[in-house]
Write a protein that holds these residues in place. Structure first.
Motif, PDB file in Angstrom:
ATOM      1  N   ALA A  61       0.763  -1.137  -0.056  1.00 40.57           N
ATOM      2  CA  ALA A  61       0.045  -0.041  -0.046  1.00 40.57           C
ATOM      3  C   ALA A  61       1.145   1.242   0.046  1.00 40.57           C
ATOM      4  O   ALA A  61       1.926   1.370   0.617  1.00 40.57           O
ATOM      5  CB  ALA A  61      -0.964  -0.063   1.120  1.00 40.57           C
ATOM      6  N   LEU A  62       0.448   2.346  -0.885  1.00 38.50           N
ATOM      7  CA  LEU A  62       1.044   3.400  -0.817  1.00 38.50           C
ATOM      8  C   LEU A  62       0.569   4.619  -0.087  1.00 38.50           C
ATOM      9  O   LEU A  62      -0.864   4.583   0.030  1.00 38.50           O
ATOM     10  CB  LEU A  62       0.987   4.131  -2.205  1.00 38.50           C
ATOM     11  N   ASN A  63       1.168   5.262   0.788  1.00 40.29           N
ATOM     12  CA  ASN A  63       0.453   6.413   1.427  1.00 40.29           C
ATOM     13  C   ASN A  63       0.657   7.776   0.339  1.00 40.29           C
ATOM     14  O   ASN A  63       1.430   7.831  -0.680  1.00 40.29           O
ATOM     15  CB  ASN A  63       1.122   6.713   2.819  1.00 40.29           C
ATOM     16  N   GLN A  64      -0.006   8.726   0.888  1.00 37.06           N
ATOM     17  CA  GLN A  64      -0.206  10.057  -0.075  1.00 37.06           C
ATOM     18  C   GLN A  64       1.229  10.773  -0.070  1.00 37.06           C
ATOM     19  O   GLN A  64       1.497  11.090  -1.365  1.00 37.06           O
ATOM     20  CB  GLN A  64      -1.263  10.907   0.747  1.00 37.06           C
ATOM     21  N   ALA A  65       2.180  10.690   0.864  1.00 30.12           N
ATOM     22  CA  ALA A  65       3.341  11.164   0.753  1.00 30.12           C
ATOM     23  C   ALA A  65       4.010  10.552  -0.332  1.00 30.12           C
ATOM     24  O   ALA A  65       5.014  11.155  -1.238  1.00 30.12           O
ATOM     25  CB  ALA A  65       4.246  11.326   1.872  1.00 30.12           C
ATOM     26  N   GLU A  66       4.050   9.245  -0.411  1.00 32.60           N
ATOM     27  CA  GLU A  66       4.914   8.532  -1.346  1.00 32.60           C
ATOM     28  C   GLU A  66       4.288   8.688  -2.748  1.00 32.60           C
ATOM     29  O   GLU A  66       5.175   8.795  -3.836  1.00 32.60           O
ATOM     30  CB  GLU A  66       4.670   6.998  -1.062  1.00 32.60           C
ATOM     31  N   ILE A  67       3.039   8.701  -2.953  1.00 31.83           N
ATOM     32  CA  ILE A  67       2.315   9.168  -4.260  1.00 31.83           C
ATOM     33  C   ILE A  67       2.836  10.418  -4.679  1.00 31.83           C
ATOM     34  O   ILE A  67       3.301  10.604  -5.655  1.00 31.83           O
ATOM     35  CB  ILE A  67       0.886   9.242  -4.273  1.00 31.83           C
ATOM     36  N   ASP A  68       2.892  11.487  -4.019  1.00 30.49           N
ATOM     37  CA  ASP A  68       3.219  12.977  -4.217  1.00 30.49           C
ATOM     38  C   ASP A  68       4.641  12.743  -4.563  1.00 30.49           C
ATOM     39  O   ASP A  68       5.211  13.774  -5.321  1.00 30.49           O
ATOM     40  CB  ASP A  68       2.908  13.926  -3.031  1.00 30.49           C
ATOM     41  N   LYS A  69       5.623  12.126  -3.858  1.00 28.54           N
ATOM     42  CA  LYS A  69       7.003  12.024  -4.281  1.00 28.54           C
ATOM     43  C   LYS A  69       7.088  11.816  -5.733  1.00 28.54           C
ATOM     44  O   LYS A  69       8.041  12.198  -6.319  1.00 28.54           O
ATOM     45  CB  LYS A  69       7.774  11.054  -3.244  1.00 28.54           C
ATOM     46  N   VAL A  70       6.272  10.872  -6.262  1.00 28.88           N
ATOM     47  CA  VAL A  70       6.861  10.397  -7.610  1.00 28.88           C
ATOM     48  C   VAL A  70       5.642  11.063  -8.629  1.00 28.88           C
ATOM     49  O   VAL A  70       6.052  11.345  -9.768  1.00 28.88           O
ATOM     50  CB  VAL A  70       6.620   8.817  -7.642  1.00 28.88           C
ATOM     51  N   LEU A  71       4.483  11.265  -8.526  1.00 26.72           N
ATOM     52  CA  LEU A  71       3.455  11.525  -9.326  1.00 26.72           C
ATOM     53  C   LEU A  71       3.084  13.285  -9.121  1.00 26.72           C
ATOM     54  O   LEU A  71       2.822  13.661  -7.968  1.00 26.72           O
ATOM     55  CB  LEU A  71       2.136  10.782  -9.251  1.00 26.72           C
ATOM     56  N   ALA A  72       2.581  13.936 -10.328  1.00 25.29           N
ATOM     57  CA  ALA A  72       2.258  15.240 -10.279  1.00 25.29           C
ATOM     58  C   ALA A  72       0.963  15.121 -10.097  1.00 25.29           C
ATOM     59  O   ALA A  72       0.341  14.160 -10.471  1.00 25.29           O
ATOM     60  CB  ALA A  72       2.559  16.021 -11.446  1.00 25.29           C
ATOM     61  N   PRO A  73       0.264  16.189  -9.450  1.00 23.56           N
ATOM     62  CA  PRO A  73      -1.263  16.093  -9.205  1.00 23.56           C
ATOM     63  C   PRO A  73      -1.816  16.214 -10.677  1.00 23.56           C
ATOM     64  O   PRO A  73      -1.436  16.637 -11.483  1.00 23.56           O
ATOM     65  CB  PRO A  73      -1.395  17.410  -8.453  1.00 23.56           C
ATOM     66  N   GLY A  74      -3.216  15.400 -10.513  1.00 19.25           N
ATOM     67  CA  GLY A  74      -3.872  15.406 -11.753  1.00 19.25           C
ATOM     68  C   GLY A  74      -4.975  14.250 -11.622  1.00 19.25           C
ATOM     69  O   GLY A  74      -4.829  13.357 -10.583  1.00 19.25           O
ATOM     70  N   ALA A 151     -16.647   6.450 -15.058  1.00 19.03           N
ATOM     71  CA  ALA A 151     -15.478   5.787 -14.589  1.00 19.03           C
ATOM     72  C   ALA A 151     -15.025   6.098 -13.276  1.00 19.03           C
ATOM     73  O   ALA A 151     -14.161   5.494 -12.642  1.00 19.03           O
ATOM     74  CB  ALA A 151     -14.312   6.373 -15.410  1.00 19.03           C
ATOM     75  N   ALA A 152     -15.570   7.193 -12.551  1.00 16.64           N
ATOM     76  CA  ALA A 152     -15.326   7.454 -11.153  1.00 16.64           C
ATOM     77  C   ALA A 152     -15.844   6.172  -9.914  1.00 16.64           C
ATOM     78  O   ALA A 152     -15.652   6.260  -8.835  1.00 16.64           O
ATOM     79  CB  ALA A 152     -15.842   8.749 -10.721  1.00 16.64           C
ATOM     80  N   LYS A 153     -16.592   5.283 -10.575  1.00 15.47           N
ATOM     81  CA  LYS A 153     -17.184   4.154  -9.790  1.00 15.47           C
ATOM     82  C   LYS A 153     -16.127   3.253  -9.644  1.00 15.47           C
ATOM     83  O   LYS A 153     -15.195   2.828 -10.599  1.00 15.47           O
ATOM     84  CB  LYS A 153     -18.345   3.822 -10.378  1.00 15.47           C
ATOM     85  N   CYS A 177     -11.109   5.425 -10.694  1.00 15.78           N
ATOM     86  CA  CYS A 177     -10.775   6.453 -11.522  1.00 15.78           C
ATOM     87  C   CYS A 177     -11.222   7.896 -10.815  1.00 15.78           C
ATOM     88  O   CYS A 177     -12.640   7.577 -10.700  1.00 15.78           O
ATOM     89  CB  CYS A 177     -10.834   6.317 -13.055  1.00 15.78           C
ATOM     90  N   ASP A 178     -10.784   8.681 -10.652  1.00 19.10           N
ATOM     91  CA  ASP A 178     -11.187   9.977 -10.336  1.00 19.10           C
ATOM     92  C   ASP A 178     -11.808  11.107 -11.024  1.00 19.10           C
ATOM     93  O   ASP A 178     -12.216  12.002 -10.606  1.00 19.10           O
ATOM     94  CB  ASP A 178     -10.371  10.549  -9.233  1.00 19.10           C
TER      95      ASP A 178
END
Length: 184
Positions: A61-74, A151-153, A177-178
């Motif tokens: 599992a990934l936490n938000q800090a890890e996701i933000d470290k690698v990927l730009a928002p979007g 798709a958001a479902k 998907c958001d």
């Protein structure tokens, strides 16, 4: 002699029923991603798996800090092993077509940045994606196709993790998907 046989026959349904239960600690269904300040180190994919015991390689599992470290928002999509838990794979791409999506997953406590095998922007993620980096391939495929407006479902999907070192493992989970209006 008959009594042990009867007891064994009576216990069999109980044992079989226990096989389909998830014994991992559950989180609340609406829980947000973990807010850890730091997270796993980002390393090349081949380094993340070079000393790993291949037979026990599972995404974490990934936490938000890890996701933000690698990927730009979007806008993007995430794959979770169970409903309401942090994702083990997150993929993001801008709304514009022709852009290659990027993803992140964690194997053996190390983050791996993945790149989609085909360009297409956010719309290309809705019905799954194949991403790879340095001998690691992750492919997500929803069980049923979904119209872009839906798709958001959250829907059931399969994640296939393949390592050039000899692992091919599949995981059934949930893909969310958001939505394309989330920015990008």
């Amino acid at each position: 002699m008959r009594t042990p046989l009867i007891l064994a026959a009576a216990a069999l349904p109980l044992l079989a029923g226990a096989c389909d239960r998830n014994t991992a600690p559950a989180r609340e269904p609406d829980a947000a991603l973990s807010k850890a300040e730091d997270g796993a180190p980002l390393v090349p994919a081949d380094q993340a798996v070079e000393s790993a015991e291949i037979a026990t390689t599972d995404p974490s599992a990934l936490n938000q800090a890890e996701i933000d470290k690698v990927l730009a928002p979007g806008p993007g999509c995430g794959f979770s092993l169970t409903r309401g838990t942090d994702p083990v794979l997150v993929i993001r791409a801008p709304n514009t077509g022709g852009v290659t999506a990027r993803g992140v997953m964690k194997i053996h406590g190390r983050l791996i940045e993945l790149t989609a095998q085909e360009a297409g922007g956010y719309a290309s993620l809705i019905d799954g994606a194949a991403l790879s980096a340095g001998g690691v391939t992750a492919q997500v495929a929803p069980v049923e196709a979904t119209a872009p407006s839906e798709a958001a479902k959250t829907r059931q999907a399969d994640l296939t993790l393949t390592l050039d070192q000899g692992l091919n493992a599949g995981f059934r989970g949930y893909y969310t998907c958001d939505g394309p209006s989330s920015g990008g």
